[in-house]
Design a protein around this motif. Structure first.
Motif, PDB file in Angstrom:
ATOM      1  N   PHE A 139      -6.529  -2.213   3.727  1.00 40.43           N
ATOM      2  CA  PHE A 139      -7.220  -2.171   5.019  1.00 40.43           C
ATOM      3  C   PHE A 139      -8.726  -1.993   4.829  1.00 40.43           C
TER       4      PHE A 139
ATOM      5  N   THR B 207      -4.747   4.303   8.877  1.00 33.64           N
ATOM      6  CA  THR B 207      -3.806   4.102   7.782  1.00 33.64           C
ATOM      7  C   THR B 207      -2.479   4.782   8.086  1.00 33.64           C
TER       8      THR B 207
ATOM      9  N   PHE C  16      -0.393   2.923  10.557  1.00 35.86           N
ATOM     10  CA  PHE C  16       0.354   1.805   9.981  1.00 35.86           C
ATOM     11  C   PHE C  16       1.699   2.274   9.442  1.00 35.86           C
TER      12      PHE C  16
ATOM     13  N   ARG D  14      -9.147  -4.136  10.041  1.00 34.84           N
ATOM     14  CA  ARG D  14      -8.159  -3.489  10.908  1.00 34.84           C
ATOM     15  C   ARG D  14      -6.909  -4.348  11.068  1.00 34.84           C
ATOM     16  N   TRP D  15      -5.747  -3.702  10.936  1.00 31.27           N
ATOM     17  CA  TRP D  15      -4.492  -4.399  11.203  1.00 31.27           C
ATOM     18  C   TRP D  15      -4.238  -4.395  12.707  1.00 31.27           C
ATOM     19  N   SER D  16      -3.532  -5.405  13.183  1.00 36.12           N
ATOM     20  CA  SER D  16      -3.279  -5.506  14.623  1.00 36.12           C
ATOM     21  C   SER D  16      -1.797  -5.497  14.981  1.00 36.12           C
ATOM     22  N   GLN D  17      -0.920  -5.898  14.057  1.00 33.45           N
ATOM     23  CA  GLN D  17       0.515  -5.954  14.371  1.00 33.45           C
ATOM     24  C   GLN D  17       1.314  -5.882  13.078  1.00 33.45           C
ATOM     25  N   VAL D  18       2.477  -5.236  13.141  1.00 30.35           N
ATOM     26  CA  VAL D  18       3.351  -5.132  11.977  1.00 30.35           C
ATOM     27  C   VAL D  18       4.797  -5.359  12.398  1.00 30.35           C
TER      28      VAL D  18
ATOM     29  N   VAL E 188       2.185  -8.168   8.113  1.00 32.49           N
ATOM     30  CA  VAL E 188       1.054  -7.596   8.828  1.00 32.49           C
ATOM     31  C   VAL E 188       0.099  -8.689   9.285  1.00 32.49           C
ATOM     32  N   ARG E 189      -0.332  -8.578  10.535  1.00 33.01           N
ATOM     33  CA  ARG E 189      -1.417  -9.427  11.041  1.00 33.01           C
ATOM     34  C   ARG E 189      -2.638  -8.544  11.261  1.00 33.01           C
ATOM     35  N   PHE E 190      -3.815  -9.095  10.971  1.00 36.31           N
ATOM     36  CA  PHE E 190      -5.065  -8.372  11.119  1.00 36.31           C
ATOM     37  C   PHE E 190      -5.836  -8.882  12.326  1.00 36.31           C
ATOM     38  N   GLU E 191      -6.791  -8.078  12.773  1.00 34.60           N
ATOM     39  CA  GLU E 191      -7.610  -8.482  13.910  1.00 34.60           C
ATOM     40  C   GLU E 191      -8.383  -9.765  13.628  1.00 34.60           C
TER      41      GLU E 191
END
Length: 371
Positions: A195, A324, A327, A200-204, A225-228
């Motif tokens: 990270f 973190t 997540f 920043r991560w946006s969805q898991v 994981v998808r990130f912003e």
């Protein structure tokens, strides 16, 4: 010409295994810093620790340490269920704390820490030492400067092995005192660095399982994981992998960067592969890469002292540590609920704010399995 400042004075709470890594790092930074006192409920263990690391004073509890020593920093090296309460005690004593991961057992506890921080202004820092190795810092600078192009794909693997006997320690493998399995206690260093580099991560969307170990928690988790910034990553955490490795691979628009190590990397553990037409970046990578030593507590502690001297905010502070930890909570929530979890979704009275297990772990309690 100004005279050099006196050494930073630090305390260590807890003198178990991880505290030795802290003390080694602090002594390596001498005379810039000195260990003023240590705390442990086990007096004999504390005295043996003090003798080994040249510490003059041993205290029975944290309150005695804060009452009797003027400290610039205190290291919290106790089992995870005590981290939040000790960090709050340190804040109220006016002493910044460096807390071993995880910062707290739950997102709710982190919110309590943030509330006390807002009241006192005293920082709480988390040990995420992989951010501070020479190669990671160099990579971060290249990414921040836009030299590698867009972040696209990453792979984050913490494939470790822990035998059943590892969990004989009473606080290991339990939701109520360790917070979780390898997602919380082992892989968290790796995906924190992910990270720090990718953003920043946006969805898991995740799975978790207890494959072999006699624990209440998972011994394996896997996440997409998808990130912003629309980058994608896989994150795998395991304690059942006989061939142990820690691996992070970052694929950018103009280069791939990979590190393979186990518990700490050197600059030589990294490889850099430029995309066709961007071969000059290999030279850029090599020229800016300090050989350094193995990534570890020393690098982060030195960076904290540098920040103190410069009057800057040291890392890793509560806001970044919370992302973190969030997540990890989202990984469990996705795995146990069977749905994707968005960043910021776990809030308020959500069970996964109060406990990483959310109260809905799908496997039977260990005592029933072993009966």
């Amino acid at each position: 010409m100004s005279s050099p400042r006196p050494p930073f004075r630090v305390g260590i709470i807890g003198t178990g295994g991880i505290a030795h890594a802290h003390a080694d790092a602090l002594n390596a930074l001498s005379p810039r810093v000195e260990i003023a006192g240590v705390v442990d409920l086990d007096r004999a263990r504390a005295e043996a620790f003090a003798d080994r690391f040249g510490v003059d004073r041993v205290f029975a509890d944290a309150g005695d340490l804060f009452a009797n020593e003027e400290l610039d920093l205190v290291h919290v090296c106790t089992p995870p269920q005590t981290h939040a309460s000790l960090a709050i005690q340190a804040m109220r004593a006016g002493v910044p704390s460096l807390v071993e991961k995880p910062t707290a057992l739950t997102l709710g506890e982190v919110d309590e820490l943030e509330a006390v921080h807002a009241e006192t202004g005293v920082p709480v820092l988390t040990v995420f030492q992989h951010r501070f190795g020479a190669a990671a810092r160099h990579l971060g600078a290249l990414v921040d400067g836009g030299e590698l192009g867009r972040p696209l794909v990453a792979t984050c693997e913490t494939l470790w092995y822990r035998a059943d006997e590892y969990f004989d320690v009473p606080w290991r493998g339990r939701w109520d005192v360790e917070g979780g399995g390898p997602t919380m206690g082992h892989g968290i260093h790796q995906f924190d660095l992910l990270f720090a580099i990718f953003g920043r991560w946006s969805q898991v969307s995740a799975f978790a399982a207890r494959q072999l170990r006699p624990t209440d928690t998972e011994d394996v988790s896997m996440a997409l994981v998808r990130f912003e910034n629309d980058a994608l990553a896989t994150v795998v955490n395991s304690l059942v992998s006989p061939h142990e490795t820690s691996r992070l691979r970052f694929d950018f628009e103009f280069a791939s960067v990979e590190v393979r190590h186990l518990y700490g990397y050197t600059s030589e553990d990294w490889t850099f592969t430029p995309a066709p037409g961007h071969e000059h970046l290999a030279t850029r990578w090599a020229e800016g890469l300090d050989s350094g030593g193995i990534s570890g507590h020393r690098d982060q502690i030195a960076a904290i002292l540098d920040a103190f001297e410069a009057g800057e905010a040291p890392g890793v502070g509560l806001a970044e540590a919370r992302r973190t930890l969030e997540f990890a909570a989202a990984t469990y929530a996705s795995a146990f609920r069977g749905v994707a979890i968005a960043a910021g979704e776990l809030s308020g009275a959500d069970p996964f704010v109060r406990s990483m297990s959310g109260g809905i772990v799908p496997w039977a309690p260990v005592k029933e399995v072993l009966a």
